[in-house]
Design an enzyme around this catalytic site. Structure first.
Site, PDB file in Angstrom:
ATOM      1  N   CYS A 281       2.123   2.890   2.433  1.00  0.00           N
ATOM      2  CA  CYS A 281       3.193   2.925   3.441  1.00  0.00           C
ATOM      3  C   CYS A 281       3.897   1.588   3.610  1.00  0.00           C
ATOM      4  CB  CYS A 281       2.630   3.390   4.779  1.00  0.00           C
ATOM      5  SG  CYS A 281       1.766   4.973   4.691  1.00  0.00           S
TER       6      CYS A 281
ATOM      7  N   GLU B 178       3.050  -1.452   4.474  1.00  0.00           N
ATOM      8  CA  GLU B 178       2.798  -2.422   5.533  1.00  0.00           C
ATOM      9  C   GLU B 178       1.644  -3.373   5.232  1.00  0.00           C
ATOM     10  OE1 GLU B 178      -0.040   0.882   6.880  1.00  0.00           O
ATOM     11  OE2 GLU B 178       1.723   0.577   5.621  1.00  0.00           O
TER      12      GLU B 178
ATOM     13  N   ASN C 134       0.835  -1.205   0.000  1.00  0.00           N
ATOM     14  CA  ASN C 134       0.000   0.000   0.000  1.00  0.00           C
ATOM     15  C   ASN C 134       0.867   1.251   0.000  1.00  0.00           C
ATOM     16  OD1 ASN C 134       0.914  -0.550   2.680  1.00  0.00           O
ATOM     17  ND2 ASN C 134      -0.560   0.944   3.438  1.00  0.00           N
TER      18      ASN C 134
END
Length: 956
Positions: free
Chosen positions: A592, A594, A590
């Protein structure tokens, strides 16, 4: 504000309950022989009057029990009895009359309350007396010049009227702000603030003066951050309570009663203004109002409360309706709205959020309980290889971004530059022109003005456009082929890394010629990839390119250092360890890095995030497992509720989320948890703590999801998942070792908890959620709760943080605590820290053990970051946002670090931090340039576009 005379003859703020004052009226009174007399604090003598005692005790009872009809009768009878006891005591002691001090009377009232069992009333009475004593001491400490100057100041109210400066109220506010805080001075704040006032100052300027005064002292004493927050809270109370018609202003003490009134007024007004869901009106607002805990307002640091005020509190025409505890209750109600016992669950959720033990992600805090509750954090999409599908995906980006969702797009299926287009008998322009449109869409859709839209594009390393993709963030070249505002990430197969290690060639293809590579991973990918290479070698494929794998790797590292992009993420560990590999493929992460969920043309993956505040679960003996289990159980329930309540602007997102029900429970404050245990980040003990703490969170999260499955049923695609086979994240690690080969991975597989019994429970009951854990960056919610973000090491021990809420001095309170304990904290140390950009290493008088504990992010060897992340990753079914800090970065260091990340079994990495971006000005507070920010970087940290990145304007 006007004042009234208390029973003691002292002036008291009319909005403040006054349970501690007893005695007679002011002035010198003539008394008859044999009559009792009272010496007031100002030295005057007045007659002793029973009625004054009765009034004071009655106020004490009303402050605690309220003025309900049910309580009225009991209070009247009890007060009469206590008054008679107190008066009789003194008449018995002085039968011929005499003089006693007002403090003697108050001592006797306190004693009588205790003797009659009125312990709660006595406690509040004692607290009130202490507050009044502090106020008197603070007032006495002010210079006469300052007091004289204050008496000449008139304050202009919002309606234009002028009223005398209410010095007593200022004392009350500042006294409350300093309550139970060490090494802070009410007198210093008042004295300094009053020096900056003038006749005709506005009420807003008066409040601001107090806050700014406290802010300027933070670098000398971190506790002033709490003082500044509490002073700011006084302004918030005035703004919200006035708007709601509850009160014109209030002290912290007043909120014991006013919070209960504020909640129903807020809910009703919010519904009326169409800011809140009408369903919130169905709660028992009286019960919920009584559950609010005003004392939790005192937990905020200044940065945390200012962030909430600027970005999170619901407002109408820029006037905030919410106060901190009302805000947390609104979120809790929004998450409990479909619970069978919604009132009890709302209180449970509120208590967890307001304690700071756990915090929901920013979209949940923004939107819970509103008309459009878009509560999810992350959306992942796969872009199909046709024009309608491409622009449909861009439209999906816009709709998802509009309501505060972060986006990850998989662009690997789209054919490469030069690929044949059958429909037009032409050639493709590749993915770059489309990414330019994606970039501009992210800028145009700004998430309701709260923060910029943010997106990350992913591309597999074998895609023929990979070399142009790597250069998208460069500041040179054709700007039409650059995307300066979006993030990019490499989606790297294990086979590529093996070729890099072995110095072999690598072949680039167009996905239109090799479409199945997108859906394969592990050994199946390796076999098919070498098959296509053989076809190309035989001339059966015309559009391909052969490069040295190591040369492409170096180019990837070079661009990462120069531009911060693309990030390094690894396809095979994400898929080989995915619980959901039976129903799809993970094609990207995604925004970020994670989240690792399946995507396809029919499914937009959605994830809902929240984070455990790890230092809140550290006790004298380390990790408090009982408290952690309780926190995680409630947190997982809240996250699961998000799935059903969430507003979905795209149907494919709803379908995916309802089918698989993934959530992402993470953690924040890892560095704070180390500080509380006096552990250095760069140590084997810290790596071990990373292992044990994540093991516990993993265990309790899986347990909680299984319990929910027993209550609510399993998610619909559960059968065939790794969960249904009794394969947990710790077990899937061996799958990766087997597929990659033991020569290419080194991971720790130790475990300490009773995993066999939990596997048996899951096999019997199932799981409510396909995925349960993910560690997000948490930059903003960590600010709110006053801890270090996510799993990050300390950036600097003293620095200035800039975001959309302004500039904030940040000083490491743990360092200050330890330096104070050794007699080393003074103004010279402050100057030294500023001169050395927050580093303790060059300061000779700091002991070596503290230098190890308080090494900053660039002083911790990257291997410790990777080792700790590797230990966490074995327990996590998704991934973690891992920033890598490398001091004096060069090609060799980057090469070693990122090879080590892959070799250690990590699924993803996030930003490369090569040097600090800003530092504090090397000057003292007296220069007036406290918050100046100076550039320190030869090669600056790249501008970020992530929703929760610490240095990113869009994220803050």
């Amino acid at each position: 504000m006007h004042t009234e005379t208390s029973p003691a003859g002292d002036t008291a703020n009319t909005t403040h309950n006054n349970p501690g004052a007893t005695g007679g009226s002011g002035g010198l009174a003539a008394t008859a022989p044999g009559q009792l007399r009272v010496i007031k604090r100002n030295g005057t003598v007045v007659p002793f009057e029973d009625s004054k005692i009765s009034v004071a005790i009655t106020k004490a009872f009303l402050a605690v029990e309220g003025g309900t009809a049910a309580a009225s009768s009991r209070i009247h009878e009890t007060v009469a009895r206590l008054t008679e006891q107190v008066a009789a005591t003194f008449r018995r002691r002085m039968p011929s009359g005499g003089t006693l001090h007002i403090e003697d009377i108050q001592d006797q009232v306190e004693l009588s309350l205790m003797r009659t069992g009125e312990h709660k009333i006595a406690r509040d009475y004692v607290i009130y007396r202490e507050e009044q004593a502090r106020k008197r001491a603070a007032k006495a400490s002010l210079s006469q010049e300052t007091q004289d100057a204050a008496s000449a100041i008139n304050v202009v109210q919002a309606n234009g009227t002028r009223v005398p400066l209410d010095l007593d109220r200022l004392h009350t506010i500042v006294s409350e702000a300093c309550t139970e805080l060490e090494d802070v001075s009410e007198a210093v704040i008042l004295d300094e603030a009053l020096k900056n006032l003038y006749d005709g100052v506005s009420a807003d300027e008066l409040a601001t003066s107090l806050v700014i005064t406290a802010r300027t002292l933070i670098e000398k004493e971190p506790n002033y951050s709490y003082v500044a927050a509490r002073l700011l809270c006084d302004t918030l109370r005035s703004e919200a309570l006035t708007f709601l018609g509850v009160a014109r202003s209030a002290t912290q003490g007043d909120m014991t009663q006013l919070y209960a009134r504020a909640l129903p007024a807020y809910i009703n007004r919010g519904i009326e203004l169409e800011l809140l869901s009408p369903a919130l009106g169905n709660f028992d607002l009286e019960r919920l109002g009584k559950a609010l805990l005003p004392e939790r307002d005192l937990q905020f640091t200044y940065l945390g409360l200012q962030t909430l005020y600027d970005r999170y509190f619901i407002h109408s025409d820029e006037t905030r309706l919410e106060l901190p505890q009302v805000f947390f209750m609104r979120v809790a109600m929004g998450l409990a709205i479909e619970e069978p016992d919604r009132n009890a669950r709302a209180i449970e959720f509120y208590q967890l959020l307001s304690s700071f033990d756990y915090m929901s992600s920013t979209p949940t805090l923004f939107n819970a309980g509103t008309l459009r509750p878009q509560l999810s954090s992350c959306y992942l999409t796969t872009v199909p290889d046709d024009l309608r599908g491409i622009y449909g995906s861009i439209q999906d980006n816009a709709m998802l971004s509009k309501f505060a969702g972060g986006l990850g797009n998989d662009w690997t299926p789209v054919r490469a530059l030069g690929a044949y287009i059958k429909g037009t008998n032409g050639k493709s322009q590749g993915i770059v022109p489309f990414l330019k449109v994606v970039n501009d869409t992210a800028v145009a859709v700004n998430q309701g003005g709260k923060r910029k839209g943010a997106v990350c594009a992913y591309l597999e390393t074998w895609h023929l456009d990979i070399e142009e993709f790597i250069e998208l963030r460069k500041n040179t070249g054709d700007d039409r082929r650059r995307t300066h505002d979006m993030n990019t990430a490499n989606w790297i197969p294990d086979l590529f890394m093996k070729r890099v290690f072995n110095g072999e060639d690598w072949t680039l293809f167009s996905p239109s010629d090799v479409p199945d590579l997108h859906e394969l991973y592990g050994r199946a990918f390796e076999q098919r990839y070498t098959y296509y290479e053989a076809m190309a070698a035989r001339g059966e494929l015309k559009l391909f390119k052969t490069v040295k794998a190591e040369n492409l790797w170096r180019k990837m590292l070079g661009m990462l250092f120069e531009t911060g992009h693309p990030w390094m993420t690894f396809k095979d560990p994400c898929n080989l360890r995915s619980p959901q590999q039976h129903v799809g493929v993970v094609h990207s992460s995604n925004l970020c890095t994670e989240i690792t969920l399946n995507t396809s043309a029919d499914e937009i993956a959605v994830c809902n995030l929240g984070s455990v505040n790890l230092p809140q679960h550290i006790g004298e003996n380390g990790l408090d497992l009982d408290k952690l289990r309780k926190t995680v159980r409630t947190a997982v329930r809240m996250l699961d509720n998000v799935i059903d309540i969430n507003y979905y602007s795209v149907d494919t997102a709803r379908n995916s989320n309802m089918k698989h029900r993934p959530v992402g429970l993470g953690l924040m404050g890892f560095q704070d948890a180390l500080y509380r245990q006096h552990l250095a980040y760069g140590s084997a003990a810290a790596v071990e703590f990373a292992d044990r703490s994540m093991e516990a969170i993993s265990y309790y999260a899986i347990e909680a999801s299984s319990e929910l499955a027993g209550e609510r049923g399993t998610y619909s695609s559960y059968q065939g998942s790794l969960w249904s086979q009794g394969v947990f994240p710790i077990d899937s690690l061996q799958h990766l070792v087997d597929q990659r080969g033991a020569d290419y991975i080194q991971v720790n597989q130790e475990q300490t908890l009773d995993w066999p019994s939990l596997r048996a429970r899951v096999l019997e009951t199932g799981m409510r959620n396909s995925n349960v854990m993910a560690i997000a960056p948490t930059a903003t919610i960590a600010n709110i709760t006053g801890v270090s973000q996510s799993i990050e090491p300390t950036y600097q021990n003293l620095y200035v943080k800039s975001n959309l809420s302004g500039e904030f001095t940040v000083v490491n309170p743990y360092l200050v605590r330890d330096l104070k304990a050794r007699g080393l904290w003074d103004s010279v140390m402050v100057n030294d820290l500023k001169y050395y950009d927050g580093s303790v290493q060059p300061i000779d008088r700091i002991p070596s053990d503290l230098k190890a504990i308080y090494a900053n992010a660039f002083e911790v060897e990257p291997r410790w970051l990777v080792d700790a992340a590797s230990r966490r990753q074995k327990w996590i079914d998704q991934a973690q946002s891992l920033n890598l800090y490398i001091n004096n970065a060069n090609g060799k260091k980057l090469d070693i670090t990122y090879r080590m990340a892959w070799y250690s079994g990590l699924k993803t990495t996030y930003y490369l931090r090569s040097l600090a971006a800003t530092g504090t000005e090397k000057s003292t507070i007296d220069t007036g340039t406290l918050n100046a920010v100076s550039n320190q970087s030869a090669a600056p940290v790249p501008a970020a576009c992530s929703l929760d990145d610490p240095d990113c304007e869009a994220c803050q």
